[in-house]
Design a protein around this motif. Structure first.
Motif, PDB file in Angstrom:
ATOM      1  N   THR A   1     -48.895  36.534 -11.513  1.00 10.70           N
ATOM      2  CA  THR A   1     -48.455  37.915 -11.732  1.00 10.70           C
ATOM      3  C   THR A   1     -49.509  38.912 -11.244  1.00 10.70           C
ATOM      4  O   THR A   1     -49.173  40.009 -10.795  1.00 10.70           O
ATOM      5  CB  THR A   1     -48.149  38.162 -13.217  1.00 10.70           C
ATOM      6  OG1 THR A   1     -49.329  37.937 -14.002  1.00 10.70           O
ATOM      7  CG2 THR A   1     -47.030  37.259 -13.702  1.00 10.70           C
TER       8      THR A   1
ATOM      9  N   GLU B   1     -39.762  31.707  -9.950  1.00 12.33           N
ATOM     10  CA  GLU B   1     -39.825  33.176  -9.915  1.00 12.33           C
ATOM     11  C   GLU B   1     -40.878  33.653  -8.920  1.00 12.33           C
ATOM     12  O   GLU B   1     -40.613  34.526  -8.076  1.00 12.33           O
ATOM     13  CB  GLU B   1     -40.154  33.713 -11.308  1.00 12.33           C
ATOM     14  CG  GLU B   1     -40.378  35.228 -11.346  1.00 12.33           C
ATOM     15  CD  GLU B   1     -40.941  35.694 -12.672  1.00 12.33           C
ATOM     16  OE1 GLU B   1     -41.898  36.489 -12.660  1.00 12.33           O
ATOM     17  OE2 GLU B   1     -40.430  35.253 -13.724  1.00 12.33           O
TER      18      GLU B   1
ATOM     19  N   ASP C   1     -40.565  35.747  -5.356  1.00 11.93           N
ATOM     20  CA  ASP C   1     -41.298  36.971  -5.027  1.00 11.93           C
ATOM     21  C   ASP C   1     -41.994  36.845  -3.675  1.00 11.93           C
ATOM     22  O   ASP C   1     -41.957  37.772  -2.852  1.00 11.93           O
ATOM     23  CB  ASP C   1     -42.342  37.262  -6.115  1.00 11.93           C
ATOM     24  CG  ASP C   1     -41.717  37.619  -7.453  1.00 11.93           C
ATOM     25  OD1 ASP C   1     -40.610  38.177  -7.454  1.00 11.93           O
ATOM     26  OD2 ASP C   1     -42.342  37.332  -8.490  1.00 11.93           O
TER      27      ASP C   1
ATOM     28  N   TYR D   1     -34.715  32.616  -7.045  1.00  9.50           N
ATOM     29  CA  TYR D   1     -34.461  33.389  -8.266  1.00  9.50           C
ATOM     30  C   TYR D   1     -33.332  32.766  -9.084  1.00  9.50           C
ATOM     31  O   TYR D   1     -33.365  32.792 -10.323  1.00  9.50           O
ATOM     32  CB  TYR D   1     -34.111  34.834  -7.914  1.00  9.50           C
ATOM     33  CG  TYR D   1     -35.282  35.669  -7.445  1.00  9.50           C
ATOM     34  CD1 TYR D   1     -36.462  35.726  -8.176  1.00  9.50           C
ATOM     35  CD2 TYR D   1     -35.199  36.415  -6.270  1.00  9.50           C
ATOM     36  CE1 TYR D   1     -37.534  36.497  -7.747  1.00  9.50           C
ATOM     37  CE2 TYR D   1     -36.265  37.194  -5.836  1.00  9.50           C
ATOM     38  CZ  TYR D   1     -37.427  37.228  -6.577  1.00  9.50           C
ATOM     39  OH  TYR D   1     -38.483  37.993  -6.157  1.00  9.50           O
TER      40      TYR D   1
ATOM     41  N   TYR E   1     -34.924  40.015 -14.965  1.00 11.87           N
ATOM     42  CA  TYR E   1     -35.680  40.213 -13.721  1.00 11.87           C
ATOM     43  C   TYR E   1     -35.098  39.374 -12.591  1.00 11.87           C
ATOM     44  O   TYR E   1     -34.888  39.865 -11.476  1.00 11.87           O
ATOM     45  CB  TYR E   1     -37.149  39.856 -13.948  1.00 11.87           C
ATOM     46  CG  TYR E   1     -37.986  39.926 -12.687  1.00 11.87           C
ATOM     47  CD1 TYR E   1     -38.406  41.149 -12.185  1.00 11.87           C
ATOM     48  CD2 TYR E   1     -38.349  38.769 -11.997  1.00 11.87           C
ATOM     49  CE1 TYR E   1     -39.170  41.224 -11.024  1.00 11.87           C
ATOM     50  CE2 TYR E   1     -39.110  38.831 -10.842  1.00 11.87           C
ATOM     51  CZ  TYR E   1     -39.514  40.061 -10.361  1.00 11.87           C
ATOM     52  OH  TYR E   1     -40.261  40.129  -9.204  1.00 11.87           O
ATOM     53  N   HIS E   2     -34.812  38.108 -12.872  1.00 11.96           N
ATOM     54  CA  HIS E   2     -34.287  37.221 -11.826  1.00 11.96           C
ATOM     55  C   HIS E   2     -32.922  37.696 -11.339  1.00 11.96           C
ATOM     56  O   HIS E   2     -32.656  37.722 -10.126  1.00 11.96           O
ATOM     57  CB  HIS E   2     -34.181  35.790 -12.362  1.00 11.96           C
ATOM     58  CG  HIS E   2     -35.451  35.282 -12.958  1.00 11.96           C
ATOM     59  ND1 HIS E   2     -35.486  34.488 -14.084  1.00 11.96           N
ATOM     60  CD2 HIS E   2     -36.752  35.472 -12.596  1.00 11.96           C
ATOM     61  CE1 HIS E   2     -36.739  34.196 -14.380  1.00 11.96           C
ATOM     62  NE2 HIS E   2     -37.521  34.788 -13.499  1.00 11.96           N
TER      63      HIS E   2
ATOM     64  N   LYS F   1     -31.682  40.716 -11.479  1.00 11.23           N
ATOM     65  CA  LYS F   1     -31.821  41.982 -10.753  1.00 11.23           C
ATOM     66  C   LYS F   1     -32.294  41.734  -9.326  1.00 11.23           C
ATOM     67  O   LYS F   1     -31.778  42.325  -8.370  1.00 11.23           O
ATOM     68  CB  LYS F   1     -32.807  42.888 -11.487  1.00 11.23           C
ATOM     69  CG  LYS F   1     -33.054  44.214 -10.785  1.00 11.23           C
ATOM     70  CD  LYS F   1     -34.092  45.048 -11.526  1.00 11.23           C
ATOM     71  CE  LYS F   1     -34.384  46.338 -10.777  1.00 11.23           C
ATOM     72  NZ  LYS F   1     -35.442  47.144 -11.448  1.00 11.23           N
ATOM     73  N   ARG F   2     -33.266  40.849  -9.166  1.00 10.59           N
ATOM     74  CA  ARG F   2     -33.766  40.566  -7.826  1.00 10.59           C
ATOM     75  C   ARG F   2     -32.697  39.893  -6.965  1.00 10.59           C
ATOM     76  O   ARG F   2     -32.585  40.166  -5.763  1.00 10.59           O
ATOM     77  CB  ARG F   2     -35.011  39.684  -7.914  1.00 10.59           C
ATOM     78  CG  ARG F   2     -36.205  40.353  -8.570  1.00 10.59           C
ATOM     79  CD  ARG F   2     -36.717  41.517  -7.768  1.00 10.59           C
ATOM     80  NE  ARG F   2     -37.395  41.090  -6.550  1.00 10.59           N
ATOM     81  CZ  ARG F   2     -37.768  41.902  -5.570  1.00 10.59           C
ATOM     82  NH1 ARG F   2     -37.488  43.188  -5.636  1.00 10.59           N
ATOM     83  NH2 ARG F   2     -38.376  41.438  -4.505  1.00 10.59           N
TER      84      ARG F   2
ATOM     85  N   ALA G   1     -41.706  43.122  -5.110  1.00 14.55           N
ATOM     86  CA  ALA G   1     -41.701  43.076  -6.569  1.00 14.55           C
ATOM     87  C   ALA G   1     -42.958  43.741  -7.096  1.00 14.55           C
ATOM     88  O   ALA G   1     -44.025  43.617  -6.500  1.00 14.55           O
ATOM     89  CB  ALA G   1     -41.639  41.627  -7.045  1.00 14.55           C
TER      90      ALA G   1
END
Length: 312
Positions: free
Chosen positions: A220, A250, A254, A269, A293-294, A296-297, A311
């Motif tokens: 992250t 994830e 990204d 994702y 989050y996944h 949405k991506r 991201a």
């Protein structure tokens, strides 16, 4: 003028003719307030060997308080109108009501200047055990480096800046409590503080998920700093330990999305979303959270849509 303030003005127009109107209320001067937070494995603790990602939130406190007061006053006026008591109130009663439930002007503030990075307005001070100063190079991460002013702080919108300390630098810090202070240059009273206890505690070799969560913490950080090559390697390291890990898929998504492989990123994702639900159920959660989050991506990367930004 904010919509909430406009709504209050409409309610004033509903008062009977000749009713006393509230006096103009002088707004409080804008007050910038900061909040400092860190991404760690445990609250208030950070482990050596892992980078430290910091988030500084900057808000206009006076504007937020004015909006809250206006919302409370608006509800009070709505209740008064619905109660039917308004017609029987004297002008003195109405004036007293307005004094108890004022409509404040919201002191909006424009912070920062064009062409100047917002991060340049922030200074950090770090101290170790015994209040001993620590030398450090807290730096803005890539997600923040390009942000420039001015930004409108109106009580709703916030400025969120991300900073970081690399793992190699943290290795030189002593164990014990570390105090981090962030303040806005030239603005008294804007400092915020964060205390972290530095420790060295690695999980046993068979604790796979504990290892993965530590690697994910590094991922992250790399994502926020747009270190896409390193992020791909971090994702691969997680998936080598657990090929179904939602954390690994994830981060892989990204990295793929940021380097021009949207179709492969969507698949990654999707596997992350499925793995997240399975992992939560495995951990005994009867009502697992949706992997927002996944999903949405995945939606952002649908064919035919403009390419999404990296991201955060």
């Amino acid at each position: 003028m904010k919509p909430l303030f406009l709504s209050a003005a409409v309610l004033f127009a509903l008062l009977p003719p000749g009713s006393a109107q509230p006096d103009a209320t002088v707004p409080a001067p804008p007050r910038l307030q900061t909040g400092l937070a860190a991404f760690t494995l445990r609250p208030g603790e950070h482990e050596r060997g892992f980078p430290l990602r910091l988030t500084l939130t900057i808000a206009n406190r006076a504007a937020a308080e004015a909006l809250e007061t206006n919302a409370d006053s608006l509800r009070a006026r709505q209740l008064l109108r619905q109660s039917g008591r308004l017609e029987s109130m004297s002008p003195e009663d109405i004036r007293a009501f307005h004094e108890r439930h004022p409509a404040l002007e919201v002191p909006v503030l424009s912070w920062g200047s064009a062409g100047t990075p917002l991060a340049d307005a922030v200074e950090f001070t770090l101290t170790g055990p015994g209040a001993r100063p620590l030398s450090s190079s807290v730096r803005p991460l890539a997600s923040t480096r390009s942000l420039q002013g001015p930004i409108l702080l109106d009580g709703v919108q916030l400025a969120v800046l991300e900073f970081g300390l690399d793992a190699a630098e943290l290795e030189t810090w002593p164990e014990g409590e570390i105090t981090l202070q962030a303040a806005l240059r030239g603005i008294p009273g804007s400092a915020s503080y964060l205390r972290l206890r530095m420790r060295r505690d690695r999980p046993w070799f068979w604790q796979t998920q504990a290892h993965i969560r530590r690697i994910y913490l590094t991922g992250t950080y790399e994502r926020a700093d747009h270190q896409w090559t390193a992020l791909r390697a971090t994702a691969d390291a997680i998936l080598k330990k657990d090929k179904a890990s939602p954390f690994g898929w994830e981060l892989l998504g990204d990295a793929l999305a940021a380097t021009g492989s949207p179709d492969q990123a969507r698949l990654a994702y999707a596997r992350a979303a499925r793995g997240s639900l399975l992992l939560q159920r495995k951990d005994g959660d009867p009502s697992p959270e949706m992997p927002v989050y996944h999903l949405k991506r995945m939606e952002e990367l649908q064919p035919g849509l403009p390419s999404p930004p990296p991201a955060p």
